[in-house]
Design a protein around this motif. Structure first.
Motif, PDB file in Angstrom:
ATOM      1  N   LEU A 190       4.846 -33.836   6.397  1.00  0.00           N
ATOM      2  CA  LEU A 190       5.812 -32.866   5.856  1.00  0.00           C
ATOM      3  C   LEU A 190       6.622 -33.420   4.671  1.00  0.00           C
ATOM      4  CD1 LEU A 190       6.957 -31.121   9.166  1.00  0.00           C
ATOM      5  CD2 LEU A 190       5.358 -30.258   7.445  1.00  0.00           C
ATOM      6  N   PRO A 191       7.129 -34.663   4.762  1.00  0.00           N
ATOM      7  CA  PRO A 191       7.873 -35.175   3.588  1.00  0.00           C
ATOM      8  C   PRO A 191       6.998 -35.261   2.336  1.00  0.00           C
ATOM      9  CG  PRO A 191       8.244 -36.574   5.527  1.00  0.00           C
ATOM     10  CD  PRO A 191       7.163 -35.597   5.903  1.00  0.00           C
ATOM     11  N   ARG A 192       5.719 -35.574   2.518  1.00  0.00           N
ATOM     12  CA  ARG A 192       4.816 -35.659   1.361  1.00  0.00           C
ATOM     13  C   ARG A 192       4.655 -34.271   0.726  1.00  0.00           C
ATOM     14  NH1 ARG A 192      -0.448 -34.908   1.085  1.00  0.00           N
ATOM     15  NH2 ARG A 192      -0.688 -34.820   3.339  1.00  0.00           N
ATOM     16  N   HIS A 193       4.453 -33.258   1.570  1.00  0.00           N
ATOM     17  CA  HIS A 193       4.370 -31.881   1.043  1.00  0.00           C
ATOM     18  C   HIS A 193       5.660 -31.536   0.299  1.00  0.00           C
ATOM     19  CE1 HIS A 193       0.651 -30.745   2.894  1.00  0.00           C
ATOM     20  NE2 HIS A 193       1.079 -30.901   4.124  1.00  0.00           N
ATOM     21  N   ALA A 194       6.805 -31.866   0.920  1.00  0.00           N
ATOM     22  CA  ALA A 194       8.099 -31.472   0.343  1.00  0.00           C
ATOM     23  C   ALA A 194       8.288 -32.095  -1.041  1.00  0.00           C
ATOM     24  CB  ALA A 194       9.233 -31.876   1.281  1.00  0.00           C
ATOM     25  N   LYS A 195       7.867 -33.343  -1.208  1.00  0.00           N
ATOM     26  CA  LYS A 195       8.023 -34.002  -2.516  1.00  0.00           C
ATOM     27  C   LYS A 195       7.180 -33.296  -3.570  1.00  0.00           C
ATOM     28  CE  LYS A 195       9.474 -38.622  -1.491  1.00  0.00           C
ATOM     29  NZ  LYS A 195       9.060 -39.735  -0.670  1.00  0.00           N
ATOM     30  N   ARG A 196       5.963 -32.931  -3.194  1.00  0.00           N
ATOM     31  CA  ARG A 196       5.075 -32.261  -4.140  1.00  0.00           C
ATOM     32  C   ARG A 196       5.636 -30.866  -4.481  1.00  0.00           C
ATOM     33  NH1 ARG A 196      -1.281 -31.153  -3.379  1.00  0.00           N
ATOM     34  NH2 ARG A 196      -0.603 -30.589  -1.317  1.00  0.00           N
ATOM     35  N   GLN A 197       6.156 -30.196  -3.466  1.00  0.00           N
ATOM     36  CA  GLN A 197       6.704 -28.849  -3.681  1.00  0.00           C
ATOM     37  C   GLN A 197       7.898 -28.900  -4.626  1.00  0.00           C
ATOM     38  OE1 GLN A 197       7.117 -28.428   0.487  1.00  0.00           O
ATOM     39  NE2 GLN A 197       5.118 -27.455   0.772  1.00  0.00           N
ATOM     40  N   LEU A 198       8.770 -29.901  -4.393  1.00  0.00           N
ATOM     41  CA  LEU A 198       9.950 -30.032  -5.249  1.00  0.00           C
ATOM     42  C   LEU A 198       9.531 -30.294  -6.696  1.00  0.00           C
ATOM     43  CD1 LEU A 198      13.024 -30.110  -5.334  1.00  0.00           C
ATOM     44  CD2 LEU A 198      12.923 -32.538  -4.735  1.00  0.00           C
ATOM     45  N   GLN A 199       8.535 -31.142  -6.854  1.00  0.00           N
ATOM     46  CA  GLN A 199       8.026 -31.454  -8.195  1.00  0.00           C
ATOM     47  C   GLN A 199       7.494 -30.196  -8.885  1.00  0.00           C
ATOM     48  OE1 GLN A 199       6.849 -35.025  -9.139  1.00  0.00           O
ATOM     49  NE2 GLN A 199       6.277 -34.322 -11.162  1.00  0.00           N
ATOM     50  N   LEU A 200       6.711 -29.397  -8.149  1.00  0.00           N
ATOM     51  CA  LEU A 200       6.139 -28.179  -8.737  1.00  0.00           C
ATOM     52  C   LEU A 200       7.226 -27.158  -9.056  1.00  0.00           C
ATOM     53  CD1 LEU A 200       2.906 -27.917  -6.558  1.00  0.00           C
ATOM     54  CD2 LEU A 200       2.962 -28.052  -9.055  1.00  0.00           C
ATOM     55  N   LEU A 201       8.234 -27.112  -8.198  1.00  0.00           N
ATOM     56  CA  LEU A 201       9.346 -26.186  -8.431  1.00  0.00           C
ATOM     57  C   LEU A 201      10.066 -26.560  -9.733  1.00  0.00           C
ATOM     58  CD1 LEU A 201      11.200 -23.917  -7.622  1.00  0.00           C
ATOM     59  CD2 LEU A 201      12.061 -25.302  -5.735  1.00  0.00           C
ATOM     60  N   HIS A 202      10.313 -27.844  -9.940  1.00  0.00           N
ATOM     61  CA  HIS A 202      10.937 -28.276 -11.206  1.00  0.00           C
ATOM     62  C   HIS A 202      10.032 -27.925 -12.386  1.00  0.00           C
ATOM     63  CE1 HIS A 202      14.665 -30.278 -10.176  1.00  0.00           C
ATOM     64  NE2 HIS A 202      14.081 -30.835  -9.121  1.00  0.00           N
ATOM     65  N   SER A 203       8.716 -28.117 -12.221  1.00  0.00           N
ATOM     66  CA  SER A 203       7.797 -27.810 -13.334  1.00  0.00           C
ATOM     67  C   SER A 203       7.847 -26.334 -13.670  1.00  0.00           C
ATOM     68  CB  SER A 203       6.359 -28.170 -12.965  1.00  0.00           C
ATOM     69  OG  SER A 203       6.279 -29.512 -12.691  1.00  0.00           O
ATOM     70  N   GLY A 204       7.804 -25.495 -12.642  1.00  0.00           N
ATOM     71  CA  GLY A 204       7.851 -24.048 -12.867  1.00  0.00           C
ATOM     72  C   GLY A 204       9.138 -23.651 -13.565  1.00  0.00           C
ATOM     73  N   PHE A 205      10.236 -24.233 -13.134  1.00  0.00           N
ATOM     74  CA  PHE A 205      11.552 -23.874 -13.685  1.00  0.00           C
ATOM     75  C   PHE A 205      11.652 -24.252 -15.164  1.00  0.00           C
ATOM     76  CE2 PHE A 205      16.208 -24.260 -14.094  1.00  0.00           C
ATOM     77  CZ  PHE A 205      16.571 -23.029 -13.561  1.00  0.00           C
ATOM     78  N   ARG A 206      10.985 -25.356 -15.512  1.00  0.00           N
ATOM     79  CA  ARG A 206      10.991 -25.810 -16.904  1.00  0.00           C
ATOM     80  C   ARG A 206      10.411 -24.735 -17.832  1.00  0.00           C
ATOM     81  NH1 ARG A 206       7.024 -30.057 -17.168  1.00  0.00           N
ATOM     82  NH2 ARG A 206       8.127 -30.905 -15.387  1.00  0.00           N
ATOM     83  N   HIS A 207       9.465 -23.944 -17.327  1.00  0.00           N
ATOM     84  CA  HIS A 207       8.797 -22.940 -18.169  1.00  0.00           C
ATOM     85  C   HIS A 207       9.497 -21.577 -18.164  1.00  0.00           C
ATOM     86  CE1 HIS A 207       5.458 -25.559 -18.966  1.00  0.00           C
ATOM     87  NE2 HIS A 207       5.321 -25.802 -17.680  1.00  0.00           N
ATOM     88  N   LEU A 208      10.637 -21.502 -17.487  1.00  0.00           N
ATOM     89  CA  LEU A 208      11.342 -20.213 -17.361  1.00  0.00           C
ATOM     90  C   LEU A 208      12.349 -20.064 -18.501  1.00  0.00           C
ATOM     91  CD1 LEU A 208      11.473 -17.964 -15.147  1.00  0.00           C
ATOM     92  CD2 LEU A 208      13.379 -19.240 -14.127  1.00  0.00           C
ATOM     93  N   ARG A 209      12.466 -18.853 -19.037  1.00  0.00           N
ATOM     94  CA  ARG A 209      13.496 -18.632 -20.074  1.00  0.00           C
ATOM     95  C   ARG A 209      14.861 -18.465 -19.403  1.00  0.00           C
ATOM     96  NH1 ARG A 209      15.330 -13.455 -19.704  1.00  0.00           N
ATOM     97  NH2 ARG A 209      13.863 -11.806 -19.185  1.00  0.00           N
ATOM     98  N   VAL A 210      15.916 -18.612 -20.150  1.00  0.00           N
ATOM     99  CA  VAL A 210      17.249 -18.357 -19.593  1.00  0.00           C
ATOM    100  C   VAL A 210      17.332 -16.877 -19.221  1.00  0.00           C
ATOM    101  CG1 VAL A 210      19.735 -18.344 -20.087  1.00  0.00           C
ATOM    102  CG2 VAL A 210      18.298 -20.223 -20.922  1.00  0.00           C
TER     103      VAL A 210
END
Ligand code: SAM
Length: 472
Positions: free
Chosen positions: A375-395
């Motif tokens: 579970l912690p391994r999944h959570a780290k990957r999920q957090l990383q992907l969430l940051h990546s997705g957010f980077r591509h979002l406009r204000v």
């Protein structure tokens, strides 16, 4: 790879082809350590092709459904079945050959869970199967174990419910004990039991209508006769008799796709609209991307990213069948999408890879290969992907983070960590009238287990925490 099914010819065995194939698949799933879905999927392809040299050629659609029922049933109920068998086998079950062990399990599954197979027939078929694959001594052993079992008068002695509730539930509902303990510490007993029960139910098929191709009446006309659709919402229908669905005009003409009723909530929360630019960061096989394209009347720009080219191929096939042209597939890691400057999306979906504890009923073997340590391994990957997705979002843009997990570590805790690390993000209470958080739990709610949270970008200071890649 072909599933070679041993023929009973010349073995002195009268094992029938359906059970022989079921036994072969169970042994292969174990020895090759491969997901059952993959093996069963191959079976569908193989049996549609040239199988002249194979006894499976005699199997019609009904037989194949029986094979799937046997394989899925034995896999799901394995712990419970072994508990029943154990007192009657002089040798511990792990010491038996895989063939004998699975032949015994097949017999118990049929006796206990299938009304239409009489005990005598189940025993006979297990003995014949063993003869087909093993020496006569093994067949006699299987016969002795099953005769012992059918003659036993006493009720099955399950672990005591009062003194050891988790062990009792784990055996009775055939789930790993660590998961039962985890869920019992989170939910009341009735809800935990409802979840365990729901995980063992036959998964329902939900057909979603493609309104760009068919209205309600035409869609119903094009479903297989006797499909008994129950309309769940404007475009979702539970199909209780799915035989022939994938060959029906509704499916073939691109009027329908398959998506679980709870799995559709993340895109409803995202609410993409005509003209918007959307990014789906973990898109394949594509149920949500398709739903988003249809929500935008195929007049949006949707970049569907997935790191698996094989899985993206499924999405491409679906978009062709459904006649959708607004989805562009990009095979890439979600952290390194080759978009150049074309970022600033209106909507981003991060439907992250997860433990999948909310979809056990669809994947009979999944419960056995999960571990709390993952579970912690999944959570780290999920957090990383969430940051990546957010980077591509406009204000002002909206992001939905979703999983098909029930576990807090992969759901609320990932979102909490993200919000603590990303000052430009807020929970989005106001973009739509749907609440910003959703969680469905099998047994309590209709459909699979699904989690989603809607977030908004309120500013862009370009701040991002560094999450070490090797940890992901
Ligand atoms: C839960 S599934 C997505 C289901 C999909 N959204 C749908 O509705 O059909 C997760 C997907 O994430 C993909 N994936 C895993 N890690 C990834 C990464 N780092 N970047 C992009 N995709 C990834 C997997 O290949 C898998 O197809």
């Amino acid at each position: 790879m072909r599933t070679h099914v041993k023929s009973s010819a010349g073995t002195g065995s009268s094992a029938d082809p359906a059970r022989t194939l079921a036994l072969t698949l169970l042994c292969r799933a174990e020895s090759e350590n491969r997901p059952l879905d993959e093996l069963i999927g191959e079976l569908a392809v193989e049996t549609a092709g040239d199988i002249d040299a194979d006894p499976a050629r005699d199997l019609d659609g009904r037989d194949l459904r029986f094979v799937r029922q046997l394989v899925a049933g034995v896999t799901k109920w394995r712990l419970h079945i072994d508990w029943i068998l154990r007192p009657h086998s002089k040798r511990p079950l792990p010491e038996l050959t895989a063939t004998v062990r699975h032949a015994l399990r097949l017999a118990v599954f049929q006796m206990r869970w299938l009304d239409r197979v009489p005990a005598r027939a189940a025993v006979h078929s297990a003995v014949e199967l063993t003869k087909c694959f093993e020496h006569r001594g093994a067949a006699s052993y299987a016969n002795a174990v099953l005769r012992n079992l059918t003659r036993a008068d006493e009720p099955i002695a399950y672990p005591d419910r009062e003194t050891n509730l988790a062990h009792h539930l784990s055996v009775v509902h055939s789930h790993p004990r660590w998961l039962v303990e985890r869920w019992l510490s989170r939910w009341e007993l009735p809800q935990t039991e409802a979840l365990l029960r729901a995980n063992n139910e036959h998964p329902l098929l939900y057909a979603r209508r493609n309104p760009l191709r068919a209205g309600h009446d035409e869609f119903l006309r094009n479903l297989p006769a006797g499909a008994h659709p129950r309309q769940v919402d404007e475009t979702t229908y539970e199909v209780s008799a799915p035989e022939g669905f994938f060959q029906s005009p509704a499916f073939v003409k691109g009027q329908a796709y398959v998506q679980d009723v709870a799995a559709s909530e993340p895109v409803r929360m995202l609410a993409p609209a005509i003209g918007e630019r959307c990014l789906d960061l973990c898109a394949a096989p594509g149920g949500k991307a398709i739903q988003a394209a249809i929500a935008g009347k195929d007049e949006i720009e949707l970049i569907a990213v997935d790191r698996s080219p094989q899985r993206l191929r499924l999405l491409r096939q679906s978009t062709q069948r459904l006649g959708l042209s607004s989805i562009r597939c990009v095979a890439s890691d979600g952290d390194e999408i080759p978009l150049g400057q074309r970022t600033g999306f209106d909507r981003v979906l991060v439907d992250a890879p997860c433990s999948g504890t909310g979809v056990f009923r669809r994947h009979p073997d999944a419960r056995w290969n999960k571990r709390a340590e993952d579970l912690p391994r999944h959570a780290k990957r999920q957090l990383q992907l969430l940051h990546s997705g957010f980077r591509h979002l406009r204000v002002g843009g909206v992001l939905v983070y979703s999983t098909c997990s029930l576990e807090m570590e992969e759901n609320d805790q990932v979102v909490e960590s993200f919000l603590a690390q990303q000052p430009d993000a807020r929970l989005d209470e106001d973009t739509s009238d749907r609440p910003p958080r959703f969680q469905s739990v099998p047994g309590r709610d209709e459909g699979d287990g699904s989690f989603a949270v809607r977030l908004k970008k309120v500013a862009d200071h370009g701040e991002e925490p560094q999450i070490p890649r090797e940890a992901v």
